[in-house]
Design an enzyme around this catalytic site. Structure first.
Site, PDB file in Angstrom:
ATOM      1  N   ARG A 289     102.807  87.297  16.402  1.00 51.08           N
ATOM      2  CA  ARG A 289     102.000  85.936  16.902  1.00 51.08           C
ATOM      3  C   ARG A 289     101.512  85.489  15.475  1.00 51.08           C
ATOM      4  O   ARG A 289     100.147  84.575  16.062  1.00 51.08           O
ATOM      5  CB  ARG A 289     101.547  86.655  17.600  1.00 51.08           C
TER       6      ARG A 289
ATOM      7  N   LYS B 192     101.395  72.917   6.520  1.00 55.12           N
ATOM      8  CA  LYS B 192     102.426  73.096   6.600  1.00 55.12           C
ATOM      9  C   LYS B 192     103.871  73.487   6.262  1.00 55.12           C
ATOM     10  O   LYS B 192     103.413  74.128   4.964  1.00 55.12           O
ATOM     11  CB  LYS B 192     102.394  72.007   6.569  1.00 55.12           C
TER      12      LYS B 192
ATOM     13  N   GLU C 142     104.365  63.413  -7.241  1.00 58.84           N
ATOM     14  CA  GLU C 142     103.976  63.293  -6.598  1.00 58.84           C
ATOM     15  C   GLU C 142     102.440  63.073  -6.895  1.00 58.84           C
ATOM     16  O   GLU C 142     100.949  62.999  -6.268  1.00 58.84           O
ATOM     17  CB  GLU C 142     103.351  64.940  -5.574  1.00 58.84           C
TER      18      GLU C 142
ATOM     19  N   LYS D 296      94.889  66.173  -1.024  1.00 54.31           N
ATOM     20  CA  LYS D 296      94.720  66.534  -0.144  1.00 54.31           C
ATOM     21  C   LYS D 296      94.060  67.282   0.361  1.00 54.31           C
ATOM     22  O   LYS D 296      93.722  67.964   1.627  1.00 54.31           O
ATOM     23  CB  LYS D 296      95.804  68.185  -1.075  1.00 54.31           C
TER      24      LYS D 296
ATOM     25  N   GLU E  15      98.216  65.586  11.649  1.00 54.02           N
ATOM     26  CA  GLU E  15      98.801  63.994  10.917  1.00 54.02           C
ATOM     27  C   GLU E  15      98.917  63.927  12.288  1.00 54.02           C
ATOM     28  O   GLU E  15      99.870  62.744  12.893  1.00 54.02           O
ATOM     29  CB  GLU E  15     100.434  64.399  10.859  1.00 54.02           C
TER      30      GLU E  15
ATOM     31  N   ARG F 236      96.100  62.108   7.604  1.00 56.47           N
ATOM     32  CA  ARG F 236      97.720  62.309   7.077  1.00 56.47           C
ATOM     33  C   ARG F 236      98.761  61.823   6.533  1.00 56.47           C
ATOM     34  O   ARG F 236      99.215  62.360   5.362  1.00 56.47           O
ATOM     35  CB  ARG F 236      97.476  64.203   7.511  1.00 56.47           C
TER      36      ARG F 236
ATOM     37  N   ASN G 236     102.145  60.227   3.483  1.00 55.17           N
ATOM     38  CA  ASN G 236     104.020  60.316   3.180  1.00 55.17           C
ATOM     39  C   ASN G 236     104.503  59.256   2.352  1.00 55.17           C
ATOM     40  O   ASN G 236     105.508  58.463   2.279  1.00 55.17           O
ATOM     41  CB  ASN G 236     104.590  60.399   4.351  1.00 55.17           C
TER      42      ASN G 236
ATOM     43  N   HIS H  93     107.560  58.584   0.959  1.00 54.02           N
ATOM     44  CA  HIS H  93     108.664  59.684   1.555  1.00 54.02           C
ATOM     45  C   HIS H  93     109.833  59.735   2.360  1.00 54.02           C
ATOM     46  O   HIS H  93     110.470  59.939   3.144  1.00 54.02           O
ATOM     47  CB  HIS H  93     108.057  61.403   1.925  1.00 54.02           C
TER      48      HIS H  93
ATOM     49  N   HIS I 233     113.194  60.745   2.150  1.00 52.23           N
ATOM     50  CA  HIS I 233     114.156  61.806   2.972  1.00 52.23           C
ATOM     51  C   HIS I 233     115.051  61.211   2.937  1.00 52.23           C
ATOM     52  O   HIS I 233     116.094  62.357   3.227  1.00 52.23           O
ATOM     53  CB  HIS I 233     113.009  62.352   3.996  1.00 52.23           C
TER      54      HIS I 233
ATOM     55  N   HIS J 291     112.898  66.808  -5.579  1.00 50.95           N
ATOM     56  CA  HIS J 291     112.332  65.539  -4.087  1.00 50.95           C
ATOM     57  C   HIS J 291     111.247  65.231  -4.793  1.00 50.95           C
ATOM     58  O   HIS J 291     111.307  63.563  -4.213  1.00 50.95           O
ATOM     59  CB  HIS J 291     110.979  67.088  -3.382  1.00 50.95           C
TER      60      HIS J 291
HETATM   61  N1  GLY Z   1     103.427  66.680   2.045  1.00 50.84           N
HETATM   62  C1  GLY Z   1     102.768  65.995   3.274  1.00 50.84           C
HETATM   63  C2  GLY Z   1     101.474  66.866   3.857  1.00 50.84           C
HETATM   64  O1  GLY Z   1     101.558  67.462   3.652  1.00 50.84           O
HETATM   65  O2  GLY Z   1     101.255  65.767   5.028  1.00 50.84           O
END
Ligand code: GLY
Length: 401
Positions: free
Chosen positions: A159, A181, A223, A265, A275, A279, A283, A286, A290, A304
């Site tokens: 956990r 993430k 990025e 960031k 998000e 946040r 993207n 993106h 994607h 990427h």
């Molecule tokens: N890579 C996008 C984020 O971390 O929200």
């Protein structure tokens, strides 16, 4: 390179890093009205009880290992891949041992296709069979795939146990290692399984970039350019003046772009960890990326950054056609992407309809409406859910060779 037309990357010169002295500001930096580079001072990701540092190193693996050791009261479970282990594993493990950490290494295969529940399951087998405890620290030692998988393992083993990120690629340093993430892909889509789970430390050794191949290095700069467009005109201008130096791993330039990217960031994550709003600006490019990554040649993580570059070209063009983004800024972004040796047109084998179909299953679709992050000027973006799909189709068609 199985991509569409792109500017010739040209040779990366001077791949040697000179990190023995603290990086000093270049004249171009001083002209940018930013503080001069002042050693490798850390950043803080402010998240209350889940706050942590992003620390930078100049090749001093012993110092890095001592900082990691502070989070390892018992054995460390070091997740890595064969490539990173061969390049940097011995030095890192020796340094951990000198710092008093008993480390068990678990290799996972290299590549996005191994970012799966099966990999997570086999890492959990190792932890359970090895009788690791709640005081275990998982150490993610590699690029974005290793970081996402190892972070997810840490999130669910017993956990939740502590983990630290030791990223070895530009994308991992400036994006995926910061912000918690974690997760894996599902056959029906990328990153569909996972958890927000923050690391205890992100330890960025810029010297690891010395062994990064040029394709990955340049991809990572997509990025970095993204951060300039979404949030930081000074970073964008700095790149306009210093991109080639940063790509050539000039210490001062590299430190500046990695640290400023991480700082953005960190700020964005601190403001919106899960998000719910802000946040989403991370993207930028993106949604298109994607979709591009859903086709064969781009499926691997190593493309990427290249997909994000095309995605930013597409998003900027949508914004221009909606009257939101000046054509001069479209051109500035394009020039920087071209100078970074990144592609500016869609790869062969994907049609506008394929891309639009893929976008419909994107996580960012809310109440059936596709959301796009669109620039309004260099340093500012907005999230819009009213972009006509006919316009998206037109822009994608214009980018198909
Ligand atoms: N890579 C996008 C984020 O971390 O929200």
């Amino acid at each position: 390179m199985p991509v569409g037309r792109s500017a010739s990357p040209g040779p990366v010169r001077n791949r040697r890093l000179r990190f023995s002295q603290p990086a000093s500001a270049s004249p171009a930096m001083a002209a940018n009205d930013k503080p001069a580079v002042a050693g490798f001072s850390p950043l803080r990701v402010e998240l209350g009880p889940r706050s942590y540092d992003v620390k930078f190193y100049d090749g001093d693996v012993a110092a890095l290992a001592r900082d990691v050791a502070a989070f390892c009261p018992e054995r460390a479970f070091v997740v890595t891949n064969p490539t990173i282990r061969a390049l940097h594993g011995a030095a890192f493990l020796d340094a951990l041992a000198s710092a008093g950490v008993e480390a068990v290494v678990a290799e996972m295969e290299d590549g996005e296709r191994y970012k799966t529940l099966a990999t997570v399951s086999s890492l959990l087998d190792r932890l359970i069979e090895g009788r690791f405890t709640r005081r275990t620290c998982v150490v993610a030692f590699g690029g974005g795939v290793v970081g996402d998988v190892a972070g997810f393992v840490a999130a669910i083993f017993l956990r939740g146990v502590d983990y630290v990120q030791v990223p070895t690629t530009v994308v991992a340093m400036v994006d995926s290692s910061v912000g918690g993430k974690t997760g894996v892909d599902h056959p029906l889509g990328k990153n569909l399984i996972g958890a927000f789970y923050q690391p205890r430390l992100v330890a960025v050794n810029l010297a690891y970039l010395r062994t990064l191949d040029e394709h990955n290095l340049r991809g990572g700069f997509a990025e970095v350019i993204k951060y300039g467009v979404i949030r930081d005109p000074a970073l964008f201008e700095f790149l306009e003046s210093n991109l080639e130096s940063a790509l050539a791993l000039d210490a001062a330039a590299l430190w500046r772009v990695v640290r400023d990217s991480c700082a953005i960031k960190a700020q964005v994550v601190a403001a919106d960890e899960r998000e719910g709003g802000l946040r989403a600006i991370l993207n930028y490019g993106h949604t298109f990326a994607h979709a591009i990554e859903s086709v064969g040649a781009y499926r691997e993580r190593q493309f990427h950054g290249q997909a994000v570059a095309i995605g930013m070209i597409a998003a900027a063009e949508v914004a221009r056609r909606m009257g939101m983004f000046h054509e001069n800024d479209v051109a500035r972004q394009r020039r920087l992407i071209e100078r970074a040796g990144l592609p500016t047109v869609m790869p062969a084998g994907i049609t506008p309809d394929d891309a639009i179909e893929h976008m419909k299953s994107d996580k960012k679709v809310v109440a059936g409406r596709q959301r796009f992050v669109l620039p309004t000027r260099i340093g500012e973006v907005v999230v819009r859910d009213d972009v006509p799909m006919s316009l998206v189709r037109e822009v994608l068609s214009s980018l198909c060779p």
